[in-house]
Design a protein around this motif. Structure first.
Motif, mmCIF file in Angstrom:
data_model
loop_
_atom_site.group_PDB
_atom_site.id
_atom_site.type_symbol
_atom_site.label_atom_id
_atom_site.label_comp_id
_atom_site.label_asym_id
_atom_site.label_seq_id
_atom_site.Cartn_x
_atom_site.Cartn_y
_atom_site.Cartn_z
ATOM 1 N N ASN C 198 0.767 -1.164 -0.117
ATOM 2 C CA ASN C 198 0.069 -0.043 -0.176
ATOM 3 C C ASN C 198 0.813 1.200 0.000
ATOM 4 O OD1 ASN C 198 -1.834 1.847 0.426
ATOM 5 N ND2 ASN C 198 -2.654 0.973 2.515
ATOM 6 N N ASP C 199 0.896 2.168 -1.022
ATOM 7 C CA ASP C 199 1.371 3.214 -0.989
ATOM 8 C C ASP C 199 1.482 4.208 0.074
ATOM 9 O OD1 ASP C 199 0.408 2.359 -3.833
ATOM 10 O OD2 ASP C 199 2.439 3.306 -4.373
ATOM 11 N N VAL C 200 0.062 3.947 0.519
ATOM 12 C CA VAL C 200 -0.125 4.899 1.709
ATOM 13 C C VAL C 200 0.576 4.818 2.884
ATOM 14 C CG1 VAL C 200 -2.037 5.597 3.045
ATOM 15 C CG2 VAL C 200 -2.527 5.325 0.490
ATOM 16 N N THR C 201 0.815 3.536 3.223
ATOM 17 C CA THR C 201 1.746 3.332 4.360
ATOM 18 C C THR C 201 3.032 3.222 3.986
ATOM 19 O OG1 THR C 201 1.233 0.863 3.856
ATOM 20 C CG2 THR C 201 -0.190 1.820 5.654
ATOM 21 N N GLY C 202 3.384 3.797 2.977
ATOM 22 C CA GLY C 202 4.810 4.026 2.415
ATOM 23 C C GLY C 202 5.334 2.771 2.071
ATOM 24 N N GLY C 203 6.811 2.648 2.049
ATOM 25 C CA GLY C 203 7.521 1.584 1.389
ATOM 26 C C GLY C 203 7.045 0.233 1.960
ATOM 27 N N ARG C 204 7.760 -0.805 1.678
ATOM 28 C CA ARG C 204 7.474 -2.277 2.074
ATOM 29 C C ARG C 204 7.690 -2.209 3.495
ATOM 30 N NH1 ARG C 204 11.259 -6.028 -0.703
ATOM 31 N NH2 ARG C 204 12.275 -4.014 -0.685
ATOM 32 N N LYS C 206 7.766 -4.568 7.276
ATOM 33 C CA LYS C 206 8.548 -5.757 7.497
ATOM 34 C C LYS C 206 7.800 -6.970 7.069
ATOM 35 C CE LYS C 206 12.067 -7.046 10.579
ATOM 36 N NZ LYS C 206 13.529 -6.698 10.487
ATOM 37 N N SER C 209 8.029 -7.341 3.598
ATOM 38 C CA SER C 209 9.630 -7.727 3.457
ATOM 39 C C SER C 209 9.670 -9.304 3.312
ATOM 40 C CB SER C 209 10.566 -6.941 4.124
ATOM 41 O OG SER C 209 11.493 -6.589 3.220
ATOM 42 N N ARG C 210 9.191 -9.646 4.452
ATOM 43 C CA ARG C 210 9.361 -11.125 4.912
ATOM 44 C C ARG C 210 8.547 -12.137 3.690
ATOM 45 N NH1 ARG C 210 8.810 -11.654 11.169
ATOM 46 N NH2 ARG C 210 10.438 -10.804 11.306
ATOM 47 N N ASP C 212 8.279 -11.268 0.783
ATOM 48 C CA ASP C 212 9.209 -11.362 -0.471
ATOM 49 C C ASP C 212 10.243 -12.084 -0.316
ATOM 50 O OD1 ASP C 212 8.131 -9.291 -2.228
ATOM 51 O OD2 ASP C 212 9.329 -7.668 -1.667
ATOM 52 N N GLU C 213 10.909 -12.272 0.808
ATOM 53 C CA GLU C 213 12.079 -13.218 1.200
ATOM 54 C C GLU C 213 11.678 -14.483 1.005
ATOM 55 O OE1 GLU C 213 13.600 -14.691 4.031
ATOM 56 O OE2 GLU C 213 15.740 -14.819 3.200
ATOM 57 N N ASN C 218 9.096 -9.960 -5.678
ATOM 58 C CA ASN C 218 9.296 -8.695 -5.324
ATOM 59 C C ASN C 218 7.835 -7.729 -5.427
ATOM 60 O OD1 ASN C 218 12.193 -7.609 -5.815
ATOM 61 N ND2 ASN C 218 11.915 -9.435 -7.344
ATOM 62 N N ILE C 219 7.393 -7.694 -4.249
ATOM 63 C CA ILE C 219 5.641 -7.281 -4.157
ATOM 64 C C ILE C 219 5.852 -5.958 -4.700
ATOM 65 C CG2 ILE C 219 4.027 -6.747 -2.886
ATOM 66 C CD1 ILE C 219 4.682 -9.523 -1.058
ATOM 67 N N ARG C 222 0.977 -0.823 -5.030
ATOM 68 C CA ARG C 222 -0.510 -0.641 -5.838
ATOM 69 C C ARG C 222 -0.322 0.118 -6.911
ATOM 70 N NH1 ARG C 222 -5.377 2.314 -3.630
ATOM 71 N NH2 ARG C 222 -4.148 2.079 -1.545
#
Lengths: 285, 285, 285, 285, 285, 285
Positions: C198-204, C206, C209-210, C212-213, C218-219, C222
């Motif tokens: 969600n761009d509204v909450t900012g970057g990926r 935690k 990121s988990r 993705d890993e 690479n999520i 939106r």
């Protein structure tokens, strides 16, 4: 006093709040113990070959030797960055974007004799670094602000130079360079040292993904740097692939007492070519 | 045989025809006499410090010493360019875009043992260079084509590496990198050495304008290179400002018997900062 | 036979090779045991409320009840996706981009009676799914190809509809939609179900990121979906935030025997609002 | 008083300083003697057929006849430009961007009775033109400013009309039209007369390159004008190829006592089709 | 007082003046009589199935029953729009862009208890709606301004939410969303209900053209909405095709006493698929 | 034979089908009776002053005089268009995009002696015009095709010149100029005469909207032409505002027996400034 800035004006998103929280609570020996060596506290990695003799000799002082050597390498990295800031006069102003505990800012002030402003979204780091400035007697010249580097509030054209030392992976590069382009005077210089993933090997590798997760960051592909610079009137003049030069630092660190566990992913990523350690110097035109 | 390509398919505009005509008639000693030294004929400038002793000693051989030294410097430049072509195997194919009399192509073949194709819009140069290839016994491996580098007709993805050695000032960079992006395989490398004017000092200076007029070329601003690379999936990995390294060559040349009169504008432009000598290495992604 | 496609033509990068390897070796009960319920093997998550009674009753059959219920939810998800493919006739052709073990492809064929082609970069999955097609007696109508969805090699305009069911996080969206735009006929439909941050909450966050890993993916934010659709003549007609509808599936899965450990990050990310489960239906214009 | 503007705020680059220096020192008879005819000092060329009789008759007055005729043609050019400024009322404000010694500004004031502001980066020209304004008793209505047309500092939307009469070759068109778009009110008119090189003949021809070098300017390709207008909400309503109409002026000038030597390149360029003399009228939308 | 805003500052073009004039003179029973039902005056259409029983029963009250039912459907539409405004607190501020006689604004205030500002270029509507606000005793909380939604003059970042309820067909979407992007705080929500023509059926159909001519508007293609949102940091989270849901309203209206004659083109356009009734909810990022 | 092209390959959308149907059924005297004058059938308007004497004199032949005069004006318009096609040789090929009953094509062939291809989506017009070609004995040189001008299927670079005479309002300009850019050889010329609405007066006025509805077309704003040309390597060399020159034609037509009722909207739109009649000549670069 910048320390009274309301948090809401600096931290816009949940993501930024979590990054700030991470760095407010970070007390990692790999940063603190190395800084203790000579009072320059860095938050970045080193470059150059290490002296293999530090690994030999008496065991009871080996750790100190390693720490001192690692600190020498990270200071060498900051020095290499500052070498790309040119034509800086005492009357100029420099910006350390993502200033951490202030190490590079103090080195810049020592070298150029000019005003240096550091910004960070960690209130703890602001306090630590301003405290250092006072101890060094340069608080009137080197100041750290609780501010967001995407939106500093500083005056347009007020900076002769700006650098980011391993801080760009926390922000959108287009937003960042939009702000830097606004802050730099015509002809001003931007210098960046960063890890970036390699478009040639494709998407983020497992190792890079692990680094992202560890630091709660978003490592960008190399291509993004040039797209974002180009879109904001920042023209490269030197780009240096430092990957081979940073590997020794990581090898030494992996054998040190302050290893954090992230050494393996770094070494893997660098060696497999999925990750670069890059220096970019660019001019504002 | 490529030499039977109709001229109309290669030279699309009046401008291209006049450039072709210029190079068809160029028999400049600064290119020919230097090439005679060891049979590598270049069309570019040199880098590195010259040996000041060549200016001293017996007068009757001084000119030969200078010529030989200048040739050493221009060969050093080609060598520096080739150092940025990485991971080249004998089965790969390289493109020398704007191949002149073929010097860099032969050096590339010697180093990598792979096929090298050169293209130039000068039929004279095609003939000269193919003749060299036969004399060297590499005509089956190093071939020169009468072709336009904006529109080579070569197969998409067929090149592992491409370079331009001081030839980009004759073309639109967006068109050029569009073609290079088409020709390079994914992960392929492009290397460019070029003079470019400095956006920081503003529009083309008097000195740069004189160079343009002399060579009938259109020197681009530095920023254009990065805009055009970025627009065509070519991502820099190394950028080196060679300006300081090429000044000695020009100083020596100004004192040589093969000076053409363009030495002063070059030295002025480099010294006043209005002009850069730049190397760019970029990956196709 | 598509199974003889050379690997090199399908897997262009080291990243793609590692993704292929991951899926070639994946034998996760959460996919296999659920598929065993009725022979529809999915690689995606479910939507809709679960029947809480499956958690009660005799312990020895509880696990089976949960598995069956989870499978019902993931089949409901595929059904919801297919509901957005409209005006499909038996003479049309559909593409399942990232087809896994083939579940959604078989459901599409059952519903529309038309040809369905699936592509995946996992040779194991190609084999598994084609084997299923033969067992179902639809191998002439439903075919799975060892092919890269960024570069299928299929004919331009040959598809009436395309879908991606949780596969877009492995690729660059601009490259992907460029290919889809080429493959779809004018007026054709593309349907996507995906997790996006969600761009509204900012970057990926935690949690994201988990994920993705975990999946080596690479999520995307939106916003990237709409930028990439817009850039490639794909115009949304329905966008549905399925987040609230997928949470029950994850809650049930967390309590099941086939939980993989990734349930917590998913639930955290969905609940904190840093992650969406989104359906997009768009028309090719 | 605008004459006290610090030079540093007007001249941003070394290039701009050298252009300013050129025009501060320019005392060319082709401008001064023609202006002396009736006190309208232009810095541009003429259009329309010349009266061949000026070349005949008594030798001692021939030169005067030619000068007067050339001045008539250059005034006709300025008149043609002003014909494209429409709906101008006495309460409006016009901007002469690159105002030289002020000729067109005075003609505009005479025609429309409104305020005219001229800007130039030559302090000498500012002084000369303001002096003219005082002599004409219009200093309160026609004012010349030491200012950069890329960055005038004037209020947004304050201009009903703007023109450039052969001054655009000194600046980047995108920067220029960005500023003009800011200065013009909605529906305001921009008129440009300029030499531009012809994209159809390719890069700058030898003749065009010579003009660039002579005037220290950067003649743009025709296409750049339309790209930059389009990018800044300036929509053409009339475009006139004046090439055929300006050739007579150059033929006469080549035979005059005030020929500067640049006549040949102009005539060659116009006749070979590598160069256009173009008028563009566009509306701010 | 906003009612003293000079007309010239609000209405920039002849087109805007004619639209303002249209709505200043509009006293259409389809808006007024429906509003009389309960004092909520809308300027938009309805959604949902109508109760067929309103068409039956005593003839003398049938018209009233139909009017009341149509009003119920249009209020349901406004309710559906407001359902997509999330996380609105009493301290927030909302903007109704193109507020008409104020119906949706009052509903929003009732629901969220926060300040609502409406803007419209019809001075008549401003007066009507502000009068309503006073009668309802909410004039301090719900205010209508004579202002242009392309250029409101409101403070940047001052709005938590913005909606347009069938008003976007009067303006350029890129200009509009540029302003909305400026007005919304980070994370703020924009909701739009609009008719748009279908890119899949091609250019505007006869029926759509008739609607344009009737209302003096410019119905946009669906694709334009997503291009303009994407260009201005507005990211969709829900898009709903309401076409099937609005047809009943039009069928009922066609049989009512307040039919205006435009019912046929609407029904034709919706049924033939050349026109959509679309809801878009998007976040400012 | 082109007449056997399947309709589905030419008419891609419902909109195109309805436009084709309109022109297949159009038998308007304003086109047919004027064409009967000398066998040149046009589908466009006229320019130039009419001879007022045609309105006077004997009543029984007045109508014929008016028709003849109107035909003279529309032929003058076609002549003005062809004046902007330059450097056309008998071996060249021209494209009439939207060729109607063929009038301008025959005039072009007469003037240049070269091959002319016309395309139209009306099969009736193809038949009519090819029939004319046979009667004129030029069927081997002037050929009309049932083809879509957005997608002609003709070879890239095969046209020396292309024109559109009042046909661009039926298509998207970006798609159209993409195709024209593909079809034209480097240096080829495109000429357009069109009505366009005026961005300065804002959105489509009532009068323009009425024209759109009448002809089922989508009149573009003036700005769109320059955006689309610029985006496709088409560079204007002449732009002429013909509005004042076409008003007499409409005044005469309004008084003729073949007036269709659309005269008033045209005259209103032209006089109020909301609509232009524009000629654009541009080069393919």
């Amino acid at each position: 006093m910048t320390t009274t800035t309301p948090t809401a004006n600096v931290l816009h998103t949940a993501y930024q709040k979590s990054v700030a929280s991470y760095w407010n609570n970070e007390k990692d020996p790999v940063n603190l113990r190395l800084g203790d060596v000579d009072g320059l506290y860095h938050h970045h990695y080193g470059i150059g070959d290490y002296d293999p003799s530090v690994l030999e000799g008496p065991e009871d002082t080996r750790d100190d030797r390693i720490i001192t050597e690692m600190h020498r390498l990270e200071t060498a990295q900051a020095k290499a960055l500052l070498d790309h800031l040119v034509d800086i006069s005492p009357g100029d102003r420099l910006l350390d974007a993502g200033s951490g505990r202030g190490g590079t800012s103090f080195m810049a002030h020592q070298r150029f004799g000019c005003q240096v402003d550091g910004v960070t979204i960690s209130e703890y780091q602001v306090g630590f670094a301003n405290n250092q400035a006072e101890q060094r007697g340069v608080a009137d010249q080197v100041t750290f602000h609780f501010a967001n580097m995407l939106d500093t509030g500083f005056e347009a054209g007020s900076c002769r130079g700006i650098w980011t030392n391993e801080t760009t992976m926390y922000v959108d590069l287009f937003q960042l360079f939009d702000e830097f382009s606004r802050l730099l005077e015509f002809g001003g210089r931007y210098v960046c040292i960063t890890g970036c993933y390699n478009d040639v090997t494709g998407g983020r590798s497992k190792a890079v993904s692990r680094i992202d997760e560890h630091y709660l960051c978003n490592i960008h592909p190399r291509s993004d740097y040039f797209k974002a610079l180009t879109a904001h009137n920042l023209v490269p003049i030197n780009v240096i692939d430092l990957t081979a030069h940073t590997i020794p630092y990581w090898e030494l660190r992996a054998r040190s007492s302050v290893a954090t566990g992230i050494e393996d992913p770094f070494l893997t990523a660098y060696r497999e070519g999925s990750f670069h350690y890059l220096l970019i110097a660019a001019d504002r035109v």
